[in-house]
Design a protein around this motif. Sequence first.
Motif, PDB file in Angstrom:
ATOM      1  N   ALA A 118       0.853  -1.182   0.000  1.00  0.00           N
ATOM      2  CA  ALA A 118       0.000   0.000   0.000  1.00  0.00           C
ATOM      3  C   ALA A 118       0.889   1.232   0.000  1.00  0.00           C
ATOM      4  O   ALA A 118       2.029   1.196   0.475  1.00  0.00           O
ATOM      5  N   ILE A 119       0.360   2.335  -0.549  1.00  0.00           N
ATOM      6  CA  ILE A 119       1.111   3.582  -0.632  1.00  0.00           C
ATOM      7  C   ILE A 119       0.277   4.707  -0.048  1.00  0.00           C
ATOM      8  O   ILE A 119      -0.877   4.910  -0.443  1.00  0.00           O
ATOM      9  N   VAL A 120       0.864   5.421   0.881  1.00  0.00           N
ATOM     10  CA  VAL A 120       0.294   6.672   1.378  1.00  0.00           C
ATOM     11  C   VAL A 120       1.237   7.772   0.916  1.00  0.00           C
ATOM     12  O   VAL A 120       2.452   7.675   1.103  1.00  0.00           O
ATOM     13  N   ALA A 121       0.708   8.818   0.285  1.00  0.00           N
ATOM     14  CA  ALA A 121       1.565   9.826  -0.329  1.00  0.00           C
ATOM     15  C   ALA A 121       1.213  11.230   0.134  1.00  0.00           C
ATOM     16  O   ALA A 121       0.040  11.552   0.381  1.00  0.00           O
ATOM     17  N   ALA A 122       2.246  12.054   0.231  1.00  0.00           N
ATOM     18  CA  ALA A 122       2.038  13.472   0.513  1.00  0.00           C
ATOM     19  C   ALA A 122       1.548  14.163  -0.751  1.00  0.00           C
ATOM     20  O   ALA A 122       1.751  13.678  -1.875  1.00  0.00           O
ATOM     21  N   GLU A 123       0.909  15.312  -0.577  1.00  0.00           N
ATOM     22  CA  GLU A 123       0.370  16.048  -1.719  1.00  0.00           C
ATOM     23  C   GLU A 123       1.447  16.462  -2.704  1.00  0.00           C
ATOM     24  O   GLU A 123       1.160  16.652  -3.893  1.00  0.00           O
ATOM     25  N   SER A 172      -3.805   3.214  -7.110  1.00  0.00           N
ATOM     26  CA  SER A 172      -2.540   2.675  -6.613  1.00  0.00           C
ATOM     27  C   SER A 172      -2.043   3.388  -5.369  1.00  0.00           C
ATOM     28  O   SER A 172      -1.242   2.837  -4.609  1.00  0.00           O
ATOM     29  N   VAL A 173      -2.481   4.617  -5.145  1.00  0.00           N
ATOM     30  CA  VAL A 173      -2.180   5.322  -3.903  1.00  0.00           C
ATOM     31  C   VAL A 173      -3.408   5.254  -3.012  1.00  0.00           C
ATOM     32  O   VAL A 173      -4.505   5.635  -3.419  1.00  0.00           O
ATOM     33  N   TRP A 174      -3.236   4.759  -1.805  1.00  0.00           N
ATOM     34  CA  TRP A 174      -4.343   4.575  -0.876  1.00  0.00           C
ATOM     35  C   TRP A 174      -4.905   5.901  -0.403  1.00  0.00           C
ATOM     36  O   TRP A 174      -6.120   6.098  -0.342  1.00  0.00           O
ATOM     37  N   GLY A 188      -1.143   5.157  10.747  1.00  0.00           N
ATOM     38  CA  GLY A 188      -2.539   4.828  11.012  1.00  0.00           C
ATOM     39  C   GLY A 188      -2.985   3.617  10.214  1.00  0.00           C
ATOM     40  O   GLY A 188      -3.649   2.709  10.746  1.00  0.00           O
ATOM     41  N   LEU A 189      -2.622   3.574   8.939  1.00  0.00           N
ATOM     42  CA  LEU A 189      -2.948   2.417   8.111  1.00  0.00           C
ATOM     43  C   LEU A 189      -2.209   1.187   8.618  1.00  0.00           C
ATOM     44  O   LEU A 189      -2.779   0.091   8.684  1.00  0.00           O
ATOM     45  N   ALA A 190      -0.939   1.366   8.975  1.00  0.00           N
ATOM     46  CA  ALA A 190      -0.143   0.239   9.473  1.00  0.00           C
ATOM     47  C   ALA A 190      -0.734  -0.329  10.758  1.00  0.00           C
ATOM     48  O   ALA A 190      -0.782  -1.557  10.949  1.00  0.00           O
TER      49      ALA A 190
END
Length: 249
Positions: A118-123, A172-174, A188-190
């Motif tokens: 999973a991918i969490v990305a900054a703006e 592809s980005v959560w 938080g996701l982890a």
Amino acid sequence: MGVCTSRPTPGVALVTVDFPPVNALPVKGWYALADAVRAAGRDPEVRCVVLTAEGRGFNAGVDIKELQRDPGHTSLIGANSGCAEAFAAVYECEVPVVAAVAGHCLGGGIGLVGNADAIVAAEDAVFGLPELDRGALGAATHLARLVPQHLMRALYYTSRTATAAELHTHGSVWQVVPRAGLLDAALGLAREIAAKDGSLLRLAKAALNGIDPVDVRRSYRFEQGFTFEANLSGVADRVRDTFGKEGSP
């Protein structure tokens, strides 16, 4: 400077990369990253790994200057093998891996996040493969896991980047969050993942890898063969020697 592992919350290992100024990793850095991710995944107390980076951006790929300092092919072989090991370590990690991405995610960075769960990305995150501008090939295997096939090819041929928001529309980005909240969102996701039974999570990771339609290790190593061909023919050096010079891509 280097790769370090911490435990910010029960069940979660945080692997942080820090190679200033842009996180372009030397050969030893790729192997250190692979070792850290594998060690975290083997720990029976860990149920999720978060991969992140300090500094301006998540990852700028291979340290081109290290390659340029080597008159032979030792550094190239080392970089190619190190990248393959780091990418495989993320994919083969015994527990899910969440990539927390800010700033640039280029070249080898795509290999890492493309193999993450999973991918969490900054703006401000941007994703791309500037390989053709750097005298190299590779990681299309992983970019194809982030965007549809024709978009992957257009991005690859042009060396353009895609934003976090664009990848979010492709699924592809959560989650896309302000940069200041990136680590909290990824953790938080982890934590949500790590709340599951650890043994069952490991079985789930193995099952999902087992039904993957593409053998990512074999596919990436196939791509790397063309990188060697480009180097042996001299075209890679010709392109790479323009790197960082005025007027270069």
